[in-house]
Design a protein around this motif. Structure first.
Motif, PDB file in Angstrom:
ATOM      1  N   MET A 163       0.856  -1.176   0.000  1.00  0.00           N
ATOM      2  CA  MET A 163       0.000   0.000   0.000  1.00  0.00           C
ATOM      3  C   MET A 163       0.898   1.234   0.000  1.00  0.00           C
ATOM      4  O   MET A 163       1.634   1.457   0.953  1.00  0.00           O
ATOM      5  N   ASP A 164       0.861   1.991  -1.068  1.00  0.00           N
ATOM      6  CA  ASP A 164       1.668   3.199  -1.143  1.00  0.00           C
ATOM      7  C   ASP A 164       0.754   4.434  -1.118  1.00  0.00           C
ATOM      8  O   ASP A 164      -0.476   4.329  -0.977  1.00  0.00           O
ATOM      9  N   ASP A 208      -2.078   4.415  -3.708  1.00  0.00           N
ATOM     10  CA  ASP A 208      -3.194   3.538  -3.311  1.00  0.00           C
ATOM     11  C   ASP A 208      -4.080   4.228  -2.275  1.00  0.00           C
ATOM     12  O   ASP A 208      -5.305   4.184  -2.363  1.00  0.00           O
ATOM     13  N   LYS A 209      -3.466   4.871  -1.299  1.00  0.00           N
ATOM     14  CA  LYS A 209      -4.231   5.584  -0.272  1.00  0.00           C
ATOM     15  C   LYS A 209      -5.076   6.699  -0.888  1.00  0.00           C
ATOM     16  O   LYS A 209      -6.236   6.896  -0.516  1.00  0.00           O
ATOM     17  N   ARG A 244      -4.545  -0.758 -10.430  1.00  0.00           N
ATOM     18  CA  ARG A 244      -4.445  -0.614  -8.973  1.00  0.00           C
ATOM     19  C   ARG A 244      -5.806  -0.852  -8.309  1.00  0.00           C
ATOM     20  O   ARG A 244      -5.882  -1.527  -7.278  1.00  0.00           O
ATOM     21  N   LEU A 299      -6.679  -3.750  -5.618  1.00  0.00           N
ATOM     22  CA  LEU A 299      -7.271  -3.447  -4.311  1.00  0.00           C
ATOM     23  C   LEU A 299      -8.569  -4.231  -4.099  1.00  0.00           C
ATOM     24  O   LEU A 299      -8.863  -4.654  -2.984  1.00  0.00           O
ATOM     25  N   ILE A 342      -9.382  -5.256  -0.093  1.00  0.00           N
ATOM     26  CA  ILE A 342      -9.329  -3.936   0.548  1.00  0.00           C
ATOM     27  C   ILE A 342     -10.557  -3.134   0.151  1.00  0.00           C
ATOM     28  O   ILE A 342     -11.180  -2.483   0.989  1.00  0.00           O
ATOM     29  N   LEU A 388      -1.862   4.186   7.566  1.00  0.00           N
ATOM     30  CA  LEU A 388      -1.220   3.290   6.596  1.00  0.00           C
ATOM     31  C   LEU A 388       0.122   3.828   6.117  1.00  0.00           C
ATOM     32  O   LEU A 388       0.323   4.986   5.949  1.00  0.00           O
TER      33      LEU A 388
END
Length: 152
Positions: A1-2, A5-6, A37, A41, A46, A152
């Motif tokens: 999770m970078d 992604d957040k 992406r 996810l 997620i 995160l």
């Protein structure tokens, strides 16, 4: 999770039907890598699902009630029966097993007191309970379905 992604998750939590091209532009990607992406996810669980959030008041659901329940027994069979019984009610929008004085907490949405009374009578019928207490929300101070992501 970078970080990207957040950012994607943050955008989707606010508007799940946002076009991929718009998400990609806001996070600094082109559409294809952004779409990949999002797919990843989803595959990782997620992103559990995409839903429409409805306005309860506009649908006539003006009363929010928090119902606390003490279990009659603490065995697996009773718990299974109780969980099935409670989960069958559309009015119950959240259902938790708790620590502390009460064993279970229900969040119930109904139109009015008569509707709650009808729900309550059906809830206590056919299932052994030790104690039931209800608290009626007077005002919703905050409501969000967005999960915090800053950790995160």
């Amino acid at each position: 999770m970078d970080k990207i992604d957040k950012e994607i998750l943050s955008l989707l939590q606010r508007q799940s039907d946002m076009p991929v091209a718009d998400i990609a532009e806001q996070v600094g990607l082109t559409s294809t890598p952004c779409w990949r992406r999002i797919q990843r996810l989803q595959q990782q669980g997620i992103i559990a699902q995409k839903v429409a959030l409805l306005n309860a008041a506009e649908l006539g659901l003006h009363m929010t009630v928090f119902v606390q329940i003490k279990a009659a027994r603490h065995d697996g069979k009773w718990l299974d029966n109780f969980a099935n019984h409670v989960s069958a009610f559309d009015e119950v929008v959240e259902f938790y097993r708790m620590s502390g004085e009460y064993d279970y907490l229900l969040k119930v949405l109904v139109a009015d007191m008569a509707s709650f009374d009808h729900f309550y009578k059906r809830l206590v019928k056919g299932i052994e309970l030790n104690d039931v207490t209800s608290s009626f929300a007077m005002e919703q101070m905050k409501y969000s379905t967005a999960l915090p992501l800053h950790h995160l």
